[in-house]
Design a protein around this motif. Structure first.
Motif, PDB file in Angstrom:
ATOM      1  N   GLY A 294      -4.328  13.242  12.983  1.00 52.42           N
ATOM      2  CA  GLY A 294      -2.908  13.528  13.149  1.00 52.42           C
ATOM      3  C   GLY A 294      -2.341  14.274  11.962  1.00 52.42           C
ATOM      4  N   SER A 295      -1.069  14.573  12.035  1.00 53.39           N
ATOM      5  CA  SER A 295      -0.405  15.301  10.950  1.00 53.39           C
ATOM      6  C   SER A 295      -0.073  14.379   9.789  1.00 53.39           C
ATOM      7  CB  SER A 295       0.877  15.968  11.470  1.00 53.39           C
ATOM      8  OG  SER A 295       1.718  15.002  12.090  1.00 53.39           O
ATOM      9  N   ASN A 296      -0.062  13.049  10.037  1.00 51.34           N
ATOM     10  CA  ASN A 296       0.231  12.080   8.995  1.00 51.34           C
ATOM     11  C   ASN A 296      -0.942  11.109   8.850  1.00 51.34           C
ATOM     12  OD1 ASN A 296       2.975  12.988   8.575  1.00 51.34           O
ATOM     13  ND2 ASN A 296       3.467  12.005  10.535  1.00 51.34           N
TER      14      ASN A 296
ATOM     15  N   GLU B 105      -2.652   8.397  11.576  1.00 50.49           N
ATOM     16  CA  GLU B 105      -2.416   8.859  12.936  1.00 50.49           C
ATOM     17  C   GLU B 105      -3.597   9.711  13.392  1.00 50.49           C
ATOM     18  OE1 GLU B 105       1.270  10.876  13.392  1.00 50.49           O
ATOM     19  OE2 GLU B 105       2.476   9.280  12.512  1.00 50.49           O
TER      20      GLU B 105
ATOM     21  N   GLN C 126      -9.123  12.196   9.031  1.00 45.78           N
ATOM     22  CA  GLN C 126      -9.719  13.323   8.313  1.00 45.78           C
ATOM     23  C   GLN C 126     -10.058  12.889   6.894  1.00 45.78           C
ATOM     24  OE1 GLN C 126      -6.911  16.542   7.919  1.00 45.78           O
ATOM     25  NE2 GLN C 126      -5.175  15.156   7.646  1.00 45.78           N
TER      26      GLN C 126
END
Length: 955
Positions: free
Chosen positions: A549-551, A554, A622
């Motif tokens: 996710g971007s955060n 997430e 990530q």
């Protein structure tokens, strides 16, 4: 009067001196060499003469008469009395009755210490009860109580046979002969349960096996007669009186038994596994797994940075045993793996799951091997067991035959059986299952499947099915492989038929009915079900994508296939989910509160008529996530014990691969050194086990073994985005003050406490005893009672079961035992040693050992490693001195029965560079090795160890 007494004492002292001189001279010695007293092999005549010499005192000798000679003779007599006349009990009284006087409690310790340690260079054990310690030390020197052995002759013979049969398996498991012996001595009278007796029987069993191996006696019809002709002093090695005909016959029979029943290492399959029922009232099983000496594995050179790998046994996904280090070498393009530890034993938890040998290198899994016939699903089909050495051992599942007197069949719920052609001896229930003990043929019906079980021959069918196909990068929750598309199924039995989902299978079948969890059955043409196996199958084009996710915390799990399927996420605490369905794609948008979980579980229904497949997937993220054994965020400050179960998960880039650099960096005062590895991650996240890196971390600690506060940094990352963890040896330290002995813990988990014991350094064979905890109103204070110095040096160490380890604490002896100018044995040297006042005591003995293949110190080294190998070698000054002496290192490789684990540990913990030891030193060690066997009067190449015959340096 004084003049007369002086003359009498002169005669007595002369008799004492001459007797000792005679005994030593008969053994080609001018002074004791540290060997056990029974090896001096007193005859019955010697024994009676010694009693008369000691009886020359009409009453208890005065302190002035208790010189070194008297003390030596008293210990010799007491030990010989135990060997010849002991018949039970644990008291000095029969010895006082024989002598006609008693040595008082106040002088007894003086006499035993001066006689054993001072003259004979033998260790004196100390336990909580000093009296018992002294008595046990003297009795141990005598050997086995032969009168007691004779009274229990047949039972003792059976006990020895049991030990000799199982000693190979115990060694493979890393189990001590002491523990094996203790178990087998349980049926004998209480007198056989003393530590001294257990140790002697264990030592005797080891010596019998050594004789059989070294002289290749398994090929001799009369091994005792053969040894008499080649090595006539062989019986002197054993702790029983040999001038007794019964004793000689007893030993001959044991040697014959050892030769006949010696376990010859059979030609193994690469992996074999034996399952044994724990007890008749449960369906718990112990597994004994054994590997061949060499195993071919499909590993490529580019997967390895060195030949060293780690082996684990997993039940599904769960590790259940550690097989330690193995080495891979390449012969042409073939990778050959040679494991150091070739066997392990463990209790099964989920017996219906397959066992896997997992090969790891630099923390990552590079290959897995399924253990044949290790998935035993009692709930689905009958299984069978047969009696072997008193245990019920698993022998087959489904339809099978096992040649044995009787078979116990365990039947699933609802099963019915036909015993028309069987003789049933017993039937009943175990847990929720029924069982039948029978001979003949038993027909079992389970949910429409018919199975046939007999005891006529050895036939099994579970390995007739071969399954091949493409598998997913991920596995089920239990660790089962997931096939993408229905796999290819073959049978080596041309008459057998393969059935799937209730229909006969053909290689052209490709319908969705074969998706989901499926049971593959192998049936005979007459309809008898031979065996079956469960498969997890998803569509051939099924894809799994993990999108960050971007955060932080997430991410999205994305599933897709052209085939219809249904999927759902299992609830997870602290994790919210938003599910989106678009055409043939299903997405799960996940958001974690705080640290994300290490994995998520998604159930996929690819066939509504079959059970769902539970996909175990890493959390979509990530970079790097790091977890401890409890799946919590890994703390930055670690100790070596924390590495067990700890791991890092490395994630690829979205739609691309990612490289990570992992470094281990030493922070020792001696300078910096490092190991490093590069991992390329693509397709699926890569899990790195930190536990597999522990040996590399130990090697970095070994740069300066004396720097016990050194640390190692673990660095992992991409370019400038790097995470660092710090590892140190210990999380606890010991203190001694007016309150007692305290163990102060700096461990991040305050609920975990170490378990300390006290060991006697002068006698590594003796059992360590626990420290006594100090309590206040029934609550532990964290302190233990102080340990008195005593006459031997002690160490406070953790037990093998201690959840965390601590630095050992030395408790030096109060005063040095009276010895010659320098200690002649390691048993006395470790007591004489003091890091400041006498730092060279042990070094001097190690120098002697390096020149003497038969030195008693080598037995000390063997016992120390056997009983305390779970501790760092740096704990003991003995290992430190050996590591500094190249001559001793080379001789150690020849001298120890199983030197490989010691060699590996010395390399890891002291940075011993074995290849750098000069050839002349190796040649010198071999000449000592060869000379030792020549002194035993062995003919050329006859009875030598195989290492001698294969040595290139023989000439």
């Amino acid at each position: 009067m004084n003049y007369l007494r002086g003359m009498v004492m002169g005669v007595i002292k002369s008799d004492q001196f001459n007797f000792l001189k005679t005994i030593l001279g008969r053994n080609s010695l001018v002074e004791p060499n540290g060997q056990p007293l029974f090896q001096y092999q007193l005859t019955e005549k010697d024994y009676r003469e010694l009693l008369l010499i000691l009886r020359q005192f009409s009453q208890s000798p005065s302190k002035g008469d208790m010189d070194m000679t008297f003390c030596a003779l008293f210990c010799l007599y007491a030990s010989e009395w135990f060997r010849r006349d002991y018949n039970g009990g644990w008291t000095w009284q029969p010895i006082w009755d024989a002598l006609g006087y008693k040595i008082g409690q106040a002088d007894r310790g003086y006499v035993v210490f001066k006689g054993l340690a001072g003259y004979w260079s033998r260790p004196v054990s100390q336990y909580a009860d000093d009296r018992r310690s002294l008595l046990g030390s003297v009795f141990r020197e005598g050997g086995l109580p032969f009168r007691l052995l004779s009274a229990n002759g047949n039972r003792v013979q059976e006990v020895f046979k049991g030990i000799l049969k199982n000693i190979d398996s115990a060694r493979l498991l890393g189990r001590s002969t002491y523990d094996l012996t203790k178990t087998h001595l349980d049926p004998l009278p209480e007198a056989f349960h003393q530590d001294t007796t257990i140790e002697l029987v264990a030592d005797m069993s080891e010596k019998l096996i050594q004789l059989v191996d070294r002289h290749e006696l398994s090929s001799q019809e009369e091994p005792a007669m053969y040894l008499d002709s080649q090595f006539n002093d062989w019986r002197r090695l054993f702790p029983i009186p040999l001038d007794e005909n019964v004793g000689t016959l007893f030993l001959n029979n044991l040697l014959l038994s050892a030769s006949k029943n010696r376990v010859k290492r059979r030609q193994l399959e690469p992996i074999s596994c034996i399952h044994t029922q724990c007890d008749s009232q449960s369906l718990d099983f112990m597994a004994f797994l054994e590997l061949a000496e060499s195993i071919r594995v499909p590993v490529k050179r580019e997967q390895l940075t060195s030949g060293r790998v780690e082996l684990y046994v997993c039940e599904g996904l769960n590790p259940v045993a550690n097989l330690g280090v193995a080495y891979i070498r390449f012969e042409d393009s073939n990778a050959i793996m040679s494991p150091r530890l070739r066997a392990c034993e463990f209790k099964r938890s989920e017996i219906k799951e397959s066992l896997w040998i997992v090969i790891k290198h630099a923390g990552q899994t590079i290959h897995q091997i399924e253990v044949p016939d290790s998935d035993i699903d009692i709930s689905a089909m009958p299984i069978g067991m047969f009696r072997k050495e008193g245990d019920w051992q698993y022998c087959g599942k489904g339809s099978f035959s096992k040649k044995s007197e009787e078979i116990k069949a365990i039947l699933p719920k609802g099963a019915e059986y036909d015993a028309t052609d069987a003789v049933v001896s017993e039937s009943g229930c175990i847990s929720d299952f029924s069982f039948v003990c029978f001979s003949g043929l038993l027909v079992v019906n389970v949910s429409g499947d018919r199975y046939r079980i007999s005891n006529s021959s050895d036939v099994g069918f579970s390995e007739l099915v071969k399954i091949t196909g493409t598998t997913s990068s991920y596995k089920t929750r239990t660790g089962q492989p997931i096939y993408l598309g229905f796999p290819k199924i073959e049978s080596s039995d041309a008459q057998a038929q393969i059935w799937v989902s209730g229909a006969r299978y053909t290689p052209t079948d490709s319908s969705s009915a074969g998706l989901g969890y499926q049971t593959v059955k192998l049936k005979h043409a007459d309809g008898t079900t031979l065996c079956h196996k469960r498969l997890a199958v998803l569509p051939a084009d099924f894809e799994i994508a993990l999108l960050p996710g971007s955060n932080p915390g997430e991410g999205t799990v994305q599933l897709s296939s052209s085939e219809k399927f249904v999927a759902s996420l299992d609830p997870c605490e602290g994790l919210s989910c938003n599910q989106i369905k678009v055409d043939a794609q299903k997405s799960f948008h996940l958001k974690a509160e705080g640290c994300p979980p290490s994995s998520v579980l998604i159930r996929v229904y690819a066939n509504l008529e079959a059970q769902p497949i539970s996909l175990l997937l890493p959390f979509p993220a990530q970079g790097v996530l790091a977890f401890d054994k409890d799946n919590k965020k890994l703390p930055r400050d670690l100790i070596l014990d924390d590495l067990l179960g700890s791991r890092m998960v490395l994630y690829p880039r979205v739609n691309g691969s990612q490289e990570y650099l992992l470094e281990l960096i030493s922070n020792s005062r001696s300078g910096s050194a490092r190991f490093e590895w590069v991992y390329r991650v693509s397709d699926a996240p890569l899990e790195i086990s930190l536990y597999e890196l522990r040996n590399y971390i130990r090697e970095l600690f070994s740069i300066n073994p004396d720097d016990l506060d050194a640390t190692v940094n673990i660095r992992i990352g991409i370019d400038a985005n790097v995470r660092t963890f710090t590892v140190k040896r210990y999380a606890c330290e010991t203190v001694a003050d007016e309150y007692g002995i305290g163990i102060i813990s700096h461990y991040h988990d305050s609920s975990v406490e170490p378990i300390p014991v006290i060991m006697d350094l002068s006698d590594p064979k003796s059992r360590p005893r626990p420290l006594v905890a100090i309590e206040s109103e029934g609550v532990g204070t964290g302190y233990y009672e102080n340990v008195s110095s005593g006459k031997t040096t002690k160490l406070i160490v953790p037990t093998p079961e201690s959840p965390i380890h601590f630095r050992a604490r030395l408790i030096a002896a109060e005063t040095d035992v009276e010895t010659r100018t320098k200690p002649s044995s390691l048993y006395t040297a470790v007591t004489s040693f003091h890091p400041k006042e006498n730092p060279e005591a042990i070094q001097a003995v190690i120098n002697d050992m390096a020149e003497d293949f038969g030195h008693s110190g080598w037995q000390y080294v063997h016992d120390l490693f056997q009983n305390y190998q779970y501790l760092p070698l740096t704990t003991f000054q003995v290992w430190r001195e050996i590591a500094k002496n190249r001559d001793a290192l080379a001789l150690l490789a020849f001298r120890l029965e199983n030197a490989v684990p010691v060699i590996d540990r010395l390399q890891e913990e002291f940075n011993v560079l074995w290849d750098w030891i000069p050839l002349r030193i190796w040649q010198k060690a071999f000449r000592q090795f060869d000379a030792y066997w020549n002194r035993l009067n062995l003919p050329e190449e006859e009875g030598r160890p195989s290492s001698w015959k294969n040595s290139p340096n023989r000439t």
